[in-house]
Design an enzyme around this catalytic site. Structure first.
Site, PDB file in Angstrom:
ATOM      1  N   GLU A 307       1.027  -1.137   0.020  1.00  0.00           N
ATOM      2  CA  GLU A 307      -0.109  -0.208   0.148  1.00  0.00           C
ATOM      3  C   GLU A 307       0.978   1.275   0.085  1.00  0.00           C
ATOM      4  O   GLU A 307       0.497   2.177   0.838  1.00  0.00           O
ATOM      5  CB  GLU A 307      -1.036  -0.073   1.072  1.00  0.00           C
ATOM      6  CG  GLU A 307      -1.883  -1.107   1.054  1.00  0.00           C
ATOM      7  CD  GLU A 307      -2.994  -1.247   2.146  1.00  0.00           C
ATOM      8  OE1 GLU A 307      -2.862  -0.546   3.119  1.00  0.00           O
ATOM      9  OE2 GLU A 307      -4.070  -1.746   1.902  1.00  0.00           O
ATOM     10  N   ASP A 379      -8.534  -9.226   4.655  1.00  0.00           N
ATOM     11  CA  ASP A 379      -8.161  -7.946   5.500  1.00  0.00           C
ATOM     12  C   ASP A 379      -9.075  -7.704   6.516  1.00  0.00           C
ATOM     13  O   ASP A 379     -10.078  -6.867   6.295  1.00  0.00           O
ATOM     14  CB  ASP A 379      -8.070  -6.913   4.489  1.00  0.00           C
ATOM     15  CG  ASP A 379      -7.676  -5.469   5.172  1.00  0.00           C
ATOM     16  OD1 ASP A 379      -7.139  -5.591   6.189  1.00  0.00           O
ATOM     17  OD2 ASP A 379      -8.021  -4.553   4.745  1.00  0.00           O
ATOM     18  N   GLU A 407     -12.869  -2.013  12.026  1.00  0.00           N
ATOM     19  CA  GLU A 407     -12.845  -1.255  10.866  1.00  0.00           C
ATOM     20  C   GLU A 407     -13.921  -1.848   9.606  1.00  0.00           C
ATOM     21  O   GLU A 407     -14.573  -0.984   9.100  1.00  0.00           O
ATOM     22  CB  GLU A 407     -11.505  -1.598   9.984  1.00  0.00           C
ATOM     23  CG  GLU A 407     -11.325  -1.062   8.377  1.00  0.00           C
ATOM     24  CD  GLU A 407     -10.033  -1.360   8.223  1.00  0.00           C
ATOM     25  OE1 GLU A 407      -8.959  -1.664   8.576  1.00  0.00           O
ATOM     26  OE2 GLU A 407      -9.892  -1.047   6.661  1.00  0.00           O
TER      27      GLU A 407
HETATM   28  C1  GCV Z   1      -2.950   0.653   8.256  1.00  0.00           C
HETATM   29  C2  GCV Z   1      -6.109  -2.169   5.248  1.00  0.00           C
HETATM   30  C3  GCV Z   1      -6.803  -1.003   6.060  1.00  0.00           C
HETATM   31  C4  GCV Z   1      -5.515   0.106   6.242  1.00  0.00           C
HETATM   32  C5  GCV Z   1      -4.317  -0.439   6.900  1.00  0.00           C
HETATM   33  C6  GCV Z   1      -3.877  -1.689   6.034  1.00  0.00           C
HETATM   34  C7  GCV Z   1      -2.736  -2.417   6.947  1.00  0.00           C
HETATM   35  O1  GCV Z   1      -5.571  -1.985   3.988  1.00  0.00           O
HETATM   36  O2  GCV Z   1      -7.805  -0.631   5.451  1.00  0.00           O
HETATM   37  O3  GCV Z   1      -6.133   1.049   6.807  1.00  0.00           O
HETATM   38  O4  GCV Z   1      -3.408   0.428   6.989  1.00  0.00           O
HETATM   39  O5  GCV Z   1      -4.749  -2.712   5.989  1.00  0.00           O
HETATM   40  O6  GCV Z   1      -3.189  -3.311   7.749  1.00  0.00           O
HETATM   41  O7  GCV Z   1      -1.560  -2.134   6.637  1.00  0.00           O
END
Ligand code: GCV
Length: 690
Positions: A307, A379, A407
């Protein structure tokens, strides 16, 4: 903390006379070690708790009292001869670091209670355990409690974005850490440390794994330029020393998320190539500096090549090379790299990626690297299968990452209790070592452990929703002992948080117990579908509202059916599991219904075991989820007058919002299924989306 917002650390007056008398006899006088910072924390906790519980101030003695009724003694045998005299050395010798013993003893004819351990941390945990017993009015006349944590590392990951005061995926308000004002401290830090230590958490990663992603602008424009990686700068590290000392008193070690490109960002190198000698030397110098300031520092957490975060791939290196370059710097200090397995790649099916990347590297990581793996392959969805990496990395230290913050499960609005989900994960048989190798058995040892993404923020109630406090509590308790039943942990939390009223306790336990399945039903339809969330830019909408059309790849809806084929004829993901799991998941007939559409793309009218079609079951589950939430709301309403007004109103309002959002989910999903399948709901409830 005030009496409503002190979560489970509420110390209410004991009114039952016989209990009060017995507690006073053994606890009004205290003889507590005075050598380590942890001992100070223990005394402070007793000073807070005992007057509220017993109605009298504790009397702290410098020497073992001889004239009192009895007393509470807390220390290691080395701290106090009274303890060495009253507890045989063999009874203590086998306690692990963090373990403790609580025992009722008679000493010089007095009725005493001893809390002892081999480490100061163990004393802290033992003290909180004892206070828990008093809080729930257990008898202490004949106590014999022996506890060892199941896992050495029980870590909290804060996804707090320094200087912006925000928390990524945090729904309990802004970050409690006032980075701009460090090294100044707030009492809230100590209260947070108390909450964490009371459930046995022993490490905290202070900042977000996304160290280069600025969140929304802070209120103070001067800080907008700051990003998480800057915590590794010398002056920022110096600012952390006070904060670390607050946590140190409670046996909690500090950790930092660091950026893989730190040698360039923080240092002035022009590369972060892990094979570059200057880069390796830079990490060594930085680690020396960190340990100089923070002697109990735990290590670095790294999100690399994921990411948008930099990583070893930027230099054509693999994850082993990247992780080991940082690990060598921490090694002389006993520090550890926690290297996340949450990566993306070229695979169309994201589920395949983590295993595909890390399994070939098994055995090559340095011994002070722990690979941190999310519980599922996608996730933190409401329900996912357990990641096949558990059991596949037999030569690598691993940690399991769970999400405490909600989340994808209703954020700060929905009552969704995660412990039943975690319990399923812990108990999942990986067959790594033949039948009977559950996930929970694979995380033991000094190098491994459990990690939870935190849910605490600046809100007065800490977690945004009073019932979400249960997720933090349950995480700590499960990380201490995954064998504890959902019933036991929930009962502990409820009794401490809401008191002894059994009707209240039963209702809240029932709400919590049913909440996860309800969420799965209205957010997914319950057959293993996932990620139908809106990905909007508004941070409180992101991953909250339904939007099945946004990411069709995750659920595979088409005119001919729904689900993702992850068998041999599809992405092949199922082959990442050993037998007999691969066989079970790979077969439409044997795959558990709750994961069916995660592994198979099936016709809408495919008949399930009881003859119901797939689409009809999806409709039914979506409706059942909403009906269940309505029932839970009614149950909560019925507690009016039995729960204090403040908490009752807060949760009641949240429930109203949850019901209306659950209906929105149900309507969006069922209309979508109806549209694609062309098959009406047998019970006539689903309207076509015009
Ligand atoms: C901290 C998902 C979440 C992100 C998070 C990522 C991760 O994509 O939406 O907010 O980033 O996981 O665990 O690194």
């Amino acid at each position: 903390m005030n009496q409503y917002d002190d979560c489970w650390l509420r110390y209410e007056r004991v009114t039952e006379n016989d209990r009060l008398e017995s507690y006073r006899r053994r606890c009004r006088h205290a003889y507590v070690a005075e050598k380590a910072p942890e001992h100070g924390a223990i005394r402070d906790e007793l000073r807070r708790a005992l007057p509220d519980l017993l109605g009298t101030e504790p009397h702290f003695w410098q020497h073992p009292p001889t004239t009192a009724d009895g007393f509470l003694a807390i220390g290691t045998p080395e701290d106090m001869t009274m303890i060495a005299d009253s507890v045989p050395a063999d009874d203590i010798a086998e306690l692990s670091s963090g373990g403790y013993l609580i025992r009722s003893v008679t000493w010089n004819g007095l009725d005493c209670l001893v809390v002892t351990a081999t480490t100061d941390r163990g004393l802290v945990y033992g003290t909180f355990h004892l206070l828990r017993l008093l809080n729930v009015r257990e008898s202490i006349g004949d106590l014999e409690v022996r506890q060892d944590p199941a896992y050495e590392n029980r870590l909290l990951n804060q996804w707090d974005t320094p200087f912006h005061r925000s928390v990524e995926r945090g729904y309990g308000g802004e970050s409690i850490f006032d980075w701009e004002r460090l090294p100044d401290l707030r009492t809230r830090y100590e209260d947070y440390a108390r909450l964490l230590a009371s459930v046995g958490i022993n490490g905290i990663v202070l900042n977000n794994v996304n160290t280069t992603k600025p969140a929304r602008a802070s209120a103070n424009a001067a800080f907008d330029e700051f990003e998480g990686w800057q915590l590794l700068e010398s002056r920022r590290l110096e600012d952390l020393t006070g904060l670390a000392s607050v946590f140190r008193r409670y046996g909690i070690r500090p950790y930092l998320s660091v950026n893989f490109a730190s040698p360039m960002l923080v240092g002035d190198l022009d590369t972060a190539d892990p094979l570059d000698k200057d880069v390796q030397a830079w990490w060594r110098r930085k680690a020396d500096e960190v340990y100089d300031l923070l002697p109990d520092f735990g290590g670095f957490l790294v999100k690399a090549d994921s990411e948008g975060q930099p990583g070893p791939y930027d230099y054509g290196r693999d994850h082993v090379t990247g992780a080991n370059a940082i690990a060598q710097a921490l090694k002389p200090h006993g520090g550890r790299v926690w290297w996340r397995a949450f990566v993306y790649g070229s695979h169309e099916d994201r589920a395949v990626q983590a295993y595909d990347t890390f399994e070939p590297l098994d055995g090559d990581f340095a011994d002070n690297v722990t690979v941190q793996i999310k519980n599922g392959p996608i996730d933190f969805q409401p329900r996912e299968p357990v990641s096949p990496l558990f059991g596949a990395l037999s030569e690598t230290a691993i940690g399991m990452e769970l999400q405490i913050t909600q989340e994808y499960t209703g954020q700060g609005v929905h009552a969704t209790y995660h412990l039943p989900m975690w319990k399923e994960v812990f108990e999942f048989d990986t067959h790594a070592d033949g039948a009977g190798t559950p996930v929970k058995s694979l995380l033991r040892g000094d190098e491994q452990g459990i990690v939870g993404v935190g849910n605490v923020g600046e809100d007065y109630n800490w977690t945004g929703h009073y019932l979400a406090q249960a997720n933090l509590y349950a995480f700590g308790r499960a990380a201490w002992s995954p064998d504890l039943s959902v019933e036991t942990v929930t009962d502990e939390w409820v009794r401490q948080t809401f008191g002894a009223d059994e009707t209240v306790g039963d209702v809240i336990k029932d709400i919590l117990r049913r909440s996860w399945e309800a969420c799965i039903d209205y957010e997914t339809g319950g057959l293993g579908l996932l990620h139908m969330m809106h990905n909007g830019e508004e941070h409180l909408e992101n991953h909250y509202y339904p939007s099945p059309e946004e990411w069709p790849g995750y659920h595979g809806a088409s005119e001919d059916g729904i689900g993702v084929d992850r068998t041999e004829s599809g992405s092949g993901y199922v082959a990442q599991y050993p037998e007999p799991i691969a066989d079970r998941y790979g077969s439409v007939e044997r795959c558990p219904e709750e994961l069916l559409l995660f592994f198979h793309h099936l016709p809408w009218d495919h008949e399930l075991e009881d003859g119901t079609t797939v689409v009809q079951r999806l409709y039914d589950n979506c409706f059942a989820g909403v009906d269940e939430v309505k029932r839970l709301r009614e149950r909560w309403h019925a507690l009016e007058g039995r729960v204090d007004e403040r908490r009752h109103r807060h949760v009641a309002e949240r429930f109203d919002e949850q019901v209306s959002n659950a209906q929105r989910w149900r309507d969006a999903l069922t209309a979508y299924f109806r549209e694609y399948s062309g098959i009406p709901d047998e019970r006539g409830r689903v309207r076509r989306d015009e």
